[in-house]
Design an enzyme around this catalytic site. Structure first.
Site, PDB file in Angstrom:
ATOM      1  CD  GLU A  44      -2.414   1.409   0.236  1.00  0.00           C
ATOM      2  OE1 GLU A  44      -3.708   0.017  -0.208  1.00  0.00           O
ATOM      3  OE2 GLU A  44      -2.348   2.612  -0.104  1.00  0.00           O
ATOM      4  CE  LYS A  45      -0.894   5.374  -4.999  1.00  0.00           C
ATOM      5  NZ  LYS A  45      -1.859   6.437  -3.971  1.00  0.00           N
ATOM      6  CG  LEU A  51      -3.107  -0.863   6.396  1.00  0.00           C
ATOM      7  CD1 LEU A  51      -3.317  -2.598   6.495  1.00  0.00           C
ATOM      8  CD2 LEU A  51      -2.239  -1.169   4.254  1.00  0.00           C
ATOM      9  N   GLY A  84      -7.855   1.577   1.261  1.00  0.00           N
ATOM     10  CA  GLY A  84      -8.213   2.080   0.076  1.00  0.00           C
ATOM     11  C   GLY A  84      -9.342   3.906  -0.171  1.00  0.00           C
ATOM     12  CD  GLU A  87     -25.559  13.922 -16.398  1.00  0.00           C
ATOM     13  OE1 GLU A  87     -24.956  13.202 -14.892  1.00  0.00           O
ATOM     14  OE2 GLU A  87     -25.132  13.285 -16.943  1.00  0.00           O
ATOM     15  N   GLY A  90     -16.466  11.437 -12.517  1.00  0.00           N
ATOM     16  CA  GLY A  90     -16.172   9.807 -12.800  1.00  0.00           C
ATOM     17  C   GLY A  90     -15.474   9.483 -12.410  1.00  0.00           C
ATOM     18  CG  ASP A 110     -12.918   1.535  -8.880  1.00  0.00           C
ATOM     19  OD1 ASP A 110     -14.118   0.473  -8.047  1.00  0.00           O
ATOM     20  OD2 ASP A 110     -13.298   2.633  -7.933  1.00  0.00           O
ATOM     21  CB  ALA A 167     -16.267  -0.642  -1.828  1.00  0.00           C
ATOM     22  CG  HIS A 227     -48.569  -5.191   9.255  1.00  0.00           C
ATOM     23  ND1 HIS A 227     -48.528  -4.123   8.310  1.00  0.00           N
ATOM     24  CD2 HIS A 227     -48.894  -4.461  10.706  1.00  0.00           C
ATOM     25  CE1 HIS A 227     -49.371  -3.054   9.211  1.00  0.00           C
ATOM     26  NE2 HIS A 227     -49.283  -3.763  10.254  1.00  0.00           N
TER      27      HIS A 227
END
Ligand SMILES: Cc1cc2nc3c(=O)[nH]c(=O)nc-3n(C[C@H](O)[C@H](O)[C@H](O)COP(=O)(O)OP(=O)(O)OC[C@H]3O[C@@H](n4cnc5c(N)ncnc54)[C@H](O)[C@@H]3O)c2cc1C
Length: 468
Positions: free
Chosen positions: A36-37, A41, A43, A206, A274, A314, A322, A447
């Protein structure tokens, strides 16, 4: 420097794809190294995505509920946002979640290497630490789980001061007076909904004809109507062409349908158009790993074209979620270990959007189902006819079930309204089990619960909803 230990598996990236794969591999008896850079930890999901956004959205939900508390008999004298406290809460949850990942690595005896990981030839991974020192590890298999980073529009840079990414949005310590959100996918509408309830004047731009464009059209319409009622301005079919930064904010020049020029001004702009895969500099070209527009190409078991190199999450061209990254990680590792595996059904991935009202959806939209040639039957049920939704004072939205006529199989479930992001789990289980709408009808739902809306939508597919 060269490490003298050979690992069964090295995973580059500790997001929900990488760390879950690491744990599953350790459970299967592999020796595992995760690289991991970043200093922490977890992400994007843990540090700048799912977890911090939902923490702040929870603050927005409570704020909104408190504002309407008097309607159900709870009067608070002064309801106001305490942004520093909200940020503190968010940071605490992020810290706990990231520490949780570190604890799980220890518990499962996964070694962690801090630094930038790169393929350095067959069976070799190089890790360059913050001090520039390089270590070479011998590894039998590699999983690339390097994730993604925010994209921008051509010629419009994210400066993290006026034009922000989702990452810098999460660092705002004050609510801007006005916010323009470019892009209305999950990330865009979640921040729009959060900051509108925090008190900003929010505008969404949009380029496509409708907001949340991947959702069923009726969901988009319902969300747009609700957002407008909440005072969020929406400009569909509008393309931002230029952003000029000035004192106190930015001016945006945009072109709408019919070639009309529009100008927008806002204190802050969120670029939510994005994300792009993080695949530069990790040794793909030298190793001959095939890519397409930066995404690593994989088969149904997550293998790249290079033996022993897998990719998940990704950085591959599947939905950026995820839980999907985690599922791909588990699949890759189980395949590597020679376990029987089943390919992922990408038509059955639940997607959740935590704006207000929430959206939870899975499977084919009505339009997609028709496009695929199904003889479609639709059942819809509004939350206004569900007792529990009225009790919660959140009785807008609906459940829509898309089924096919011949075998009555449920093809898609689309929910907008209270707890939609929790309710969708029932639909995910039903679809995994290839349930019919009749089986949902025969499933007795408690219910009063919100899940009765799913039951009644299934009854509507059968043509006999009870409470409407
Ligand atoms: C604002 C926002 C909200 C989101 N909300 C949700 C949500 O509610 N639900 C959901 O399902 N998804 C959500 N997502 C998407 C989700 O965060 C991603 O799909 C998920 O994090 C992808 O996981 P991953 O393991 O593939 O990669 P990532 O989580 O991106 O992790 C990749 C890791 O690899 C590291 N890395 C990269 N290159 C290297 C290298 N060369 N060497 C060492 N380390 C490296 C990175 O530093 C990072 O820690 C959200 C995303 C954003 C931006």
């Amino acid at each position: 420097m060269s490490s003298n230990k050979t690992y069964d598996l090295c995973i580059i990236g500790s997001g929900p794809g990488g760390y879950v794969a690491a744990i599953r591999a350790a459970q299967l008896g592999m020796t595992v190294l995760i690289v991991e850079k970043e200093p922490r930890l977890g992400g994007v999901c843990t540090l700048w995505g799912c977890i911090p956004t939902k923490a702040l959205l929870h603050t927005a939900d409570l704020l909104e509920e408190a504002r309407h508390g008097a309607e159900v008999g709870v009067s608070a004298r002064e309801v106001r946002l305490d942004m520093p406290a909200a940020m503190k809460h968010k940071e605490k949850i992020v810290r706990q979640s990231s520490n949780g990942v570190a604890y799980l690595m220890k518990k499962n005896r996964v070694d962690v290497a801090a630094g930038f990981g790169r393929l350095a030839g067959p069976g070799r991974v190089s890790v360059t630490g913050a001090d520039g020192a390089e270590t070479i590890y011998q590894v039998k298999n590699v999983i690339l789980a390097t994730g993604s980073t925010p994209r921008s529009l051509p010629g419009m840079d994210i400066d993290d001061r006026t034009v922000l990414s989702s990452t810098s949005m999460l660092e705002l310590t004050e609510v801007p007076k006005s916010l323009v959100v470019i892009g209305s996918g999950a990330v865009g509408v979640e921040f729009a909904s959060m900051h509108s309830r925090f008190g900003a004047k929010v505008t969404i731009i949009e380029v496509l004809p409708r907001i949340v464009p991947v959702e069923d059209e009726e969901i988009s319409r319902e969300l747009a109507a609700s957002f407008k009622r909440q005072g969020i301005a929406i400009y569909p079919e509008t393309r931002v062409e230029r952003i000029t930064r000035g004192e106190g904010g930015a001016e945006l020049l945009a072109r709408s349908a019919g070639d009309k020029t529009e100008t927008f001004r806002a204190e802050k702009v969120l670029m939510a158009v994005g994300r792009k895969p993080l695949s530069d500099g990790i040794g793909l070209e030298a190793m001959g790993v095939a890519t397409d527009k930066g995404y690593v190409k994989v088969d149904a078991t997550m293998r790249t074209n290079v033996p022993g190199v897998y990719a998940i999450g990704d950085v591959i061209p599947t939905q950026a979620l995820a839980h999907l990254a985690s599922a791909e990680g588990v699949l890759a590792v189980e395949h590597m270990a020679g376990k029987p595996t089943q390919p992922i059904n990408y038509d059955q991935i639940p997607g959740c959007t935590y704006c207000s009202p929430e959206i939870g959806s899975i499977g084919l939209t009505e339009a997609k189902a028709r496009e695929r040639g199904y003889d479609v039957v639709v059942g819809k049920f509004p939350f206004s006819a569900v007792g529990k939704a009225r009790i919660l004072n959140q009785a807008s939205g609906f459940v829509k079930i898309v089924a096919e006529k011949k075998y009555d199989e449920v093809l898609g479930v689309h929910i907008i309204g209270p707890a939609a992001t929790e309710l969708i789990a029932e639909a995910a289980a039903a679809m995994k089990l290839e349930a019919t709408s009749e089986e949902l009808v025969k499933t007795i739902h408690a219910h009063p619960t919100l899940s009765e809306a799913i039951h009644e939508a299934a009854e509507a597919v059968q043509g006999h909803a009870i409470h409407i």
